[in-house]
Design a protein around this motif. Sequence first.
Motif, mmCIF file in Angstrom:
data_model
loop_
_atom_site.group_PDB
_atom_site.id
_atom_site.type_symbol
_atom_site.label_atom_id
_atom_site.label_comp_id
_atom_site.label_asym_id
_atom_site.label_seq_id
_atom_site.Cartn_x
_atom_site.Cartn_y
_atom_site.Cartn_z
ATOM 1 N N ALA A 1 118.904 54.937 47.264
ATOM 2 C CA ALA A 1 118.319 54.255 48.316
ATOM 3 C C ALA A 1 118.030 55.412 49.505
ATOM 4 C CB ALA A 1 118.784 53.151 48.694
ATOM 5 N N LYS A 2 118.742 56.259 49.424
ATOM 6 C CA LYS A 2 118.926 57.106 50.645
ATOM 7 C C LYS A 2 118.677 58.728 50.312
ATOM 8 C CE LYS A 2 122.425 55.929 52.930
ATOM 9 N NZ LYS A 2 122.823 54.777 51.922
ATOM 10 N N SER A 3 117.983 59.536 51.125
ATOM 11 C CA SER A 3 118.025 60.895 50.593
ATOM 12 C C SER A 3 118.672 61.678 52.022
ATOM 13 C CB SER A 3 116.567 61.279 50.172
ATOM 14 O OG SER A 3 116.160 60.633 49.259
ATOM 15 N N LEU A 4 119.571 62.714 51.663
ATOM 16 C CA LEU A 4 120.079 63.378 52.777
ATOM 17 C C LEU A 4 119.243 64.789 52.541
ATOM 18 C CD1 LEU A 4 123.816 62.699 52.828
ATOM 19 C CD2 LEU A 4 122.212 62.321 54.494
ATOM 20 N N TYR A 5 118.930 65.442 53.910
ATOM 21 C CA TYR A 5 118.370 66.591 53.954
ATOM 22 C C TYR A 5 119.020 67.569 55.072
ATOM 23 C CZ TYR A 5 114.139 64.577 51.541
ATOM 24 O OH TYR A 5 113.341 63.837 50.523
ATOM 25 N N ALA A 6 119.038 68.728 54.733
ATOM 26 C CA ALA A 6 119.432 69.721 55.873
ATOM 27 C C ALA A 6 118.869 69.475 57.139
ATOM 28 C CB ALA A 6 119.431 71.065 55.278
ATOM 29 N N SER A 7 119.441 70.040 58.313
ATOM 30 C CA SER A 7 118.760 69.866 59.517
ATOM 31 C C SER A 7 118.778 71.205 60.369
ATOM 32 C CB SER A 7 119.584 68.923 60.278
ATOM 33 O OG SER A 7 119.224 69.013 61.740
ATOM 34 N N GLU A 8 117.802 71.290 61.116
ATOM 35 C CA GLU A 8 117.819 72.496 61.866
ATOM 36 C C GLU A 8 118.984 72.740 62.755
ATOM 37 O OE1 GLU A 8 114.707 71.992 64.507
ATOM 38 O OE2 GLU A 8 112.917 71.944 63.048
ATOM 39 N N LYS A 9 119.778 71.563 62.830
ATOM 40 C CA LYS A 9 120.877 71.809 63.818
ATOM 41 C C LYS A 9 122.217 71.774 63.021
ATOM 42 C CE LYS A 9 123.218 70.010 67.765
ATOM 43 N NZ LYS A 9 123.073 69.069 68.985
ATOM 44 N N ASP A 10 123.017 72.911 62.916
ATOM 45 C CA ASP A 10 124.355 72.754 62.316
ATOM 46 C C ASP A 10 125.040 71.498 62.666
ATOM 47 O OD1 ASP A 10 123.751 75.442 61.464
ATOM 48 O OD2 ASP A 10 124.941 76.596 62.634
ATOM 49 N N GLY A 11 126.002 71.215 61.754
ATOM 50 C CA GLY A 11 126.739 69.962 61.824
ATOM 51 C C GLY A 11 125.870 68.744 61.840
ATOM 52 N N GLU A 12 124.709 68.820 61.393
ATOM 53 C CA GLU A 12 124.208 67.564 61.366
ATOM 54 C C GLU A 12 123.268 67.551 59.943
ATOM 55 O OE1 GLU A 12 123.268 66.644 66.222
ATOM 56 O OE2 GLU A 12 121.485 67.012 64.852
ATOM 57 N N LEU A 13 122.873 66.283 59.662
ATOM 58 C CA LEU A 13 121.939 66.068 58.618
ATOM 59 C C LEU A 13 120.863 64.723 58.770
ATOM 60 C CD1 LEU A 13 124.621 65.768 55.500
ATOM 61 C CD2 LEU A 13 123.138 67.615 56.017
ATOM 62 N N ILE A 14 119.970 64.919 58.007
ATOM 63 C CA ILE A 14 118.709 64.091 58.308
ATOM 64 C C ILE A 14 118.898 63.078 56.892
ATOM 65 C CG2 ILE A 14 116.286 63.673 58.317
ATOM 66 C CD1 ILE A 14 116.195 66.385 59.724
ATOM 67 N N SER A 15 119.031 61.669 57.312
ATOM 68 C CA SER A 15 119.215 60.781 56.335
ATOM 69 C C SER A 15 117.890 59.954 56.216
ATOM 70 C CB SER A 15 120.528 59.881 56.691
ATOM 71 O OG SER A 15 120.653 58.797 55.671
ATOM 72 N N CYS A 16 117.345 59.699 55.281
ATOM 73 C CA CYS A 16 115.981 59.307 55.147
ATOM 74 C C CYS A 16 116.376 57.870 54.300
ATOM 75 C CB CYS A 16 114.915 60.102 54.188
ATOM 76 S SG CYS A 16 114.634 61.413 55.288
ATOM 77 N N PHE A 17 116.046 56.660 54.593
ATOM 78 C CA PHE A 17 116.429 55.542 53.912
ATOM 79 C C PHE A 17 115.049 55.176 53.187
ATOM 80 C CE2 PHE A 17 119.501 55.453 56.907
ATOM 81 C CZ PHE A 17 120.542 54.403 56.747
ATOM 82 N N ARG A 18 114.920 55.176 52.116
ATOM 83 C CA ARG A 18 113.757 55.038 51.127
ATOM 84 C C ARG A 18 113.579 53.476 50.874
ATOM 85 N NH1 ARG A 18 116.643 58.311 47.753
ATOM 86 N NH2 ARG A 18 116.556 56.955 46.076
ATOM 87 N N ASP A 19 112.585 53.064 50.345
ATOM 88 C CA ASP A 19 112.163 51.867 49.821
ATOM 89 C C ASP A 19 112.494 51.334 48.698
ATOM 90 O OD1 ASP A 19 110.684 51.508 52.380
ATOM 91 O OD2 ASP A 19 108.874 52.134 51.552
ATOM 92 N N ASP A 20 113.507 52.104 47.838
ATOM 93 C CA ASP A 20 113.951 52.038 46.798
ATOM 94 C C ASP A 20 115.058 50.802 47.035
ATOM 95 O OD1 ASP A 20 112.237 53.556 45.529
ATOM 96 O OD2 ASP A 20 113.673 55.193 45.735
ATOM 97 N N MET A 21 115.180 49.918 45.677
ATOM 98 C CA MET A 21 116.035 48.844 45.515
ATOM 99 C C MET A 21 116.638 48.969 44.469
ATOM 100 S SD MET A 21 116.397 45.001 47.031
ATOM 101 C CE MET A 21 116.324 45.373 48.714
ATOM 102 N N THR A 22 118.090 48.806 44.179
ATOM 103 C CA THR A 22 118.695 48.773 42.706
ATOM 104 C C THR A 22 119.790 47.838 42.764
ATOM 105 O OG1 THR A 22 120.428 50.620 43.134
ATOM 106 C CG2 THR A 22 118.155 51.276 42.592
ATOM 107 N N ALA A 23 120.009 47.382 41.565
ATOM 108 C CA ALA A 23 121.411 46.448 41.347
ATOM 109 C C ALA A 23 121.705 46.636 39.825
ATOM 110 C CB ALA A 23 120.614 44.980 41.405
ATOM 111 N N PHE A 24 122.907 46.201 39.899
ATOM 112 C CA PHE A 24 123.723 46.451 38.548
ATOM 113 C C PHE A 24 123.854 47.887 38.164
ATOM 114 C CE2 PHE A 24 121.335 42.213 38.484
ATOM 115 C CZ PHE A 24 122.488 41.287 38.763
ATOM 116 N N ASN A 25 124.215 48.719 39.238
ATOM 117 C CA ASN A 25 124.320 50.018 38.708
ATOM 118 C C ASN A 25 123.153 50.741 38.361
ATOM 119 O OD1 ASN A 25 127.130 50.323 39.263
ATOM 120 N ND2 ASN A 25 127.942 49.399 37.422
#
Length: 241
Positions: free
Chosen positions: A12-36
């Motif tokens: 449900a989330k995607s992590l991207y590189a950031s312009e700044k060292d030591g940081e990431l950009i976390s995007c919360f998606r609209d996906d929902m899952t259950a039962f693995n």
Amino acid sequence: MEKGELIYMGKAKSLYASEKDGELISCFRDDMTAFNGEKKDTFSGKGAYNATVSAFFFDYLEKNGVKTHFVKMLDESTMVVKKMTMIPLEIIARNVAAGSITKKLPFTEGQLLNPPVIVTDYKDDSRGDPSLNDDLILALGLLTKDELLALKETTLKINRLLYDFFDELDLILVDFKIEFGRYGDLILLGDEISMDSMRLWDKDTKESFDKDVYRYNKGNVMDAYGKIVAKIEEWKKEHLK
């Protein structure tokens, strides 16, 4: 701040590189899952709900002495976080017996657990996220003995803070899962704290306001999540004047 290359895509989330060292950009998606991942859907606005709630709780916990990976929000569903090496453990705090614990052990649904029970699972979908005891965590080299003790104490502190917060909102914090990561010499709270990662029940009716609404077709999950967001916004108006 521009997103860089995709680093990791979870359920449900995607992590991207950031312009700044030591940081990431976390995007919360609209996906929902259950039962693995066996049950999957997409709900418009769900990512924004979870990101908003997570940002609030990371800030709330920071102000109460719990160090987190949270840096700032870029928009309603995008968060800047510290770049950590995640520890492959899910630490679960249970105040009330519900869900898998009632299937695997002789607890009844709704049974009060006092003191709270801390359960640790190895984060690996291919192995079904098996439960680990302390000896196995140490044998796998995931934490030192002192780190394990510190994380349990931090989890109990987080539990007290969140339980008391939701109690003010006439909700029961049944259980929640959290994850930690290494940031230099520090271990910080990471991932998210949202309706996806906890169980919340109405004090009186025991109605669910969490992912169980989706898991077990208990109603409209977006309405349930929206009510939690609205309750938090009301709390902010009252306490953050």
